[in-house]
Enzyme design. Structure first.
Site, short mmCIF file in Angstrom:
data_model
loop_
_atom_site.label_atom_id
_atom_site.label_comp_id
_atom_site.label_asym_id
_atom_site.label_seq_id
_atom_site.Cartn_x
_atom_site.Cartn_y
_atom_site.Cartn_z
N ALA A 134 0.90 -1.17 0.00
CA ALA A 134 0.00 0.00 0.00
C ALA A 134 0.93 1.21 0.00
O ALA A 134 1.20 1.80 1.03
CB ALA A 134 -0.90 -0.03 1.23
N ALA A 135 1.43 1.53 -1.18
CA ALA A 135 2.71 2.24 -1.24
C ALA A 135 2.67 3.76 -1.41
O ALA A 135 3.62 4.44 -1.05
CB ALA A 135 3.55 1.64 -2.36
N CYS A 152 -1.29 4.13 10.95
CA CYS A 152 -1.17 5.38 11.72
C CYS A 152 -2.43 5.52 12.58
O CYS A 152 -3.06 6.57 12.61
CB CYS A 152 -0.93 6.58 10.82
SG CYS A 152 -2.15 6.84 9.55
N1 SAM Z 1 3.11 3.66 2.60
C1 SAM Z 1 2.73 4.98 2.12
C2 SAM Z 1 3.86 5.95 2.38
O1 SAM Z 1 4.65 5.71 3.31
O2 SAM Z 1 3.99 6.95 1.66
C3 SAM Z 1 1.43 5.44 2.73
C4 SAM Z 1 0.32 4.44 2.47
S1 SAM Z 1 -1.29 4.96 2.96
C5 SAM Z 1 -1.26 4.65 4.66
C6 SAM Z 1 -2.27 3.63 2.36
C7 SAM Z 1 -2.35 3.54 0.84
O3 SAM Z 1 -2.99 2.31 0.50
C8 SAM Z 1 -3.18 4.63 0.18
O4 SAM Z 1 -2.42 5.26 -0.82
C9 SAM Z 1 -4.35 3.87 -0.44
O5 SAM Z 1 -4.80 4.42 -1.66
C10 SAM Z 1 -3.75 2.50 -0.66
N2 SAM Z 1 -4.71 1.37 -0.74
C11 SAM Z 1 -5.91 1.25 -0.14
N3 SAM Z 1 -6.45 0.05 -0.42
C12 SAM Z 1 -5.56 -0.61 -1.19
C13 SAM Z 1 -5.54 -1.90 -1.80
N4 SAM Z 1 -6.58 -2.74 -1.65
N5 SAM Z 1 -4.49 -2.24 -2.54
C14 SAM Z 1 -3.45 -1.39 -2.71
N6 SAM Z 1 -3.40 -0.16 -2.15
C15 SAM Z 1 -4.45 0.22 -1.41
#
Ligand code: SAM
Length: 290
Positions: free
Chosen positions: A112-113, A229
């Site tokens: 989830a990048a 978080c």
């Molecule tokens: N790891 C990132 C960073 O350090 O910059 C922050 C990640 S943020 C907490 C969570 C991310 O997961 C969001 O960008 C969201 O769009 C994405 N996301 C949500 N559901 C997802 C899924 N099923 N598969 C992949 N990404 C997903």
């Protein structure tokens, strides 16, 4: 703060600690990380001092620095920022890649990048020599991540725009970071709070699905890091509990992280960061696939 969030904190931590946590929901100073792919710490710190930044070191991470007398908008104007020699990142958010301990040559999945804070940190920690797959469901956020990866010089990263739950089950990785989408209950600041019960419940369901998927993509005996978080048990300790038949907790050596404020966690060996004037509330657990 929303009453519903306070009530959940009260239920989990009791009145005194819930009040302390709520007191830590404040605007925090600028913190950033040196991007070792493009610059050394000395060069960056000298340049920041030259433009008037007052630098406070971070005991547990030589590449991180706190700047109390400038705003993010000031930092964004600097060549250091435009050239990708630094990355604006909260201190708590720098912890999961350090716990993951990525190594050169490993194949690493960041599930989830976007926008890529931790992906670029993994690339920097491995001097760009790990094979990183960065998966992100949201196309616009994935494009933002591509921009960040390019600016940070993180070359060996493949971006996949997809739902990580649908990744090919035959893939296997040496390490996985799941920095899961969450309610954000640890990052509340006075000017905004988007917490809702609906978001909390939706996050808990998605987190369990992603966590189960992650463990299926990990080689047996390999490790992953799960982080959020949030400071709510439903998204943290209970999520770990939901996969206890698939994975064991690898205790995090918190003595590595001198000065990081913590909250009591219901799962020994996991790290629950207390929200303060410097740190966002955050949770991290290292897991080994059984
Ligand atoms: N790891 C990132 C960073 O350090 O910059 C922050 C990640 S943020 C907490 C969570 C991310 O997961 C969001 O960008 C969201 O769009 C994405 N996301 C949500 N559901 C997802 C899924 N099923 N598969 C992949 N990404 C997903």
């Amino acid at each position: 703060m929303e009453k519903i969030l306070y009530d959940l904190l009260f239920e989990q931590y009791g009145g005194a600690l819930a009040d302390e946590i709520a007191g830590g929901f404040v605007s925090r100073p600028v913190t950033l990380r040196v991007n070792r792919l493009k610059a050394g710490a000395d060069e960056v710190f000298e340049e920041l001092s030259r433009v008037g930044a007052e630098l406070c070191p971070v005991k547990w991470y030589a590449d991180a620095v706190i700047i109390k007398n400038l705003r993010e908008s000031d930092i964004r104007k600097l060549d250091l920022y435009k050239d990708g020699k630094i990355y604006l990142q909260s201190l708590s958010s720098m912890l999961p890649p350090l716990i993951l301990e990525p190594k050169e040559g490993e194949s690493i999945l960041d599930m989830a990048a976007a926008p890529g804070g931790k992906t670029t940190q993994i690339a920097a920690m491995t001097e760009g020599k790990a094979n990183v797959t960065a998966c992100e469901k949201n196309k616009i956020r994935a494009e933002r991540m591509r921009f960040n990866l390019e600016r940070q010089g993180a070359g060996r990263v493949s971006v996949m725009i997809c739902d990580s739950r649908k990744l090919d089950p035959h893939f296997r990785f040496d390490k996985i970071l799941l920095d899961a989408p969450c309610s954000g209950s640890g990052t509340v600041v006075p000017e905004s709070c988007d917490f809702s019960m609906e978001l909390y419940e939706r996050s808990m369901k998605l987190q369990r699905e992603l966590l189960t998927k992650a463990l299926g993509l990990l080689r047996p005996g390999s490790r992953m890091v799960y982080s959020t978080c949030s400071v709510l048990r439903g998204e943290n300790e209970d999520a770990i509990g939901s996969v206890k038949k698939l994975a064991r907790v690898l205790p995090i050596d918190i003595s590595r992280f001198e000065g990081v404020p913590t909250l009591p966690t219901a799962v020994p060996g996991t790290l629950l960061v207390k929200p303060t004037e410097l740190y966002e509330g955050f949770f991290a657990a290292a897991l080994e696939r059984i």
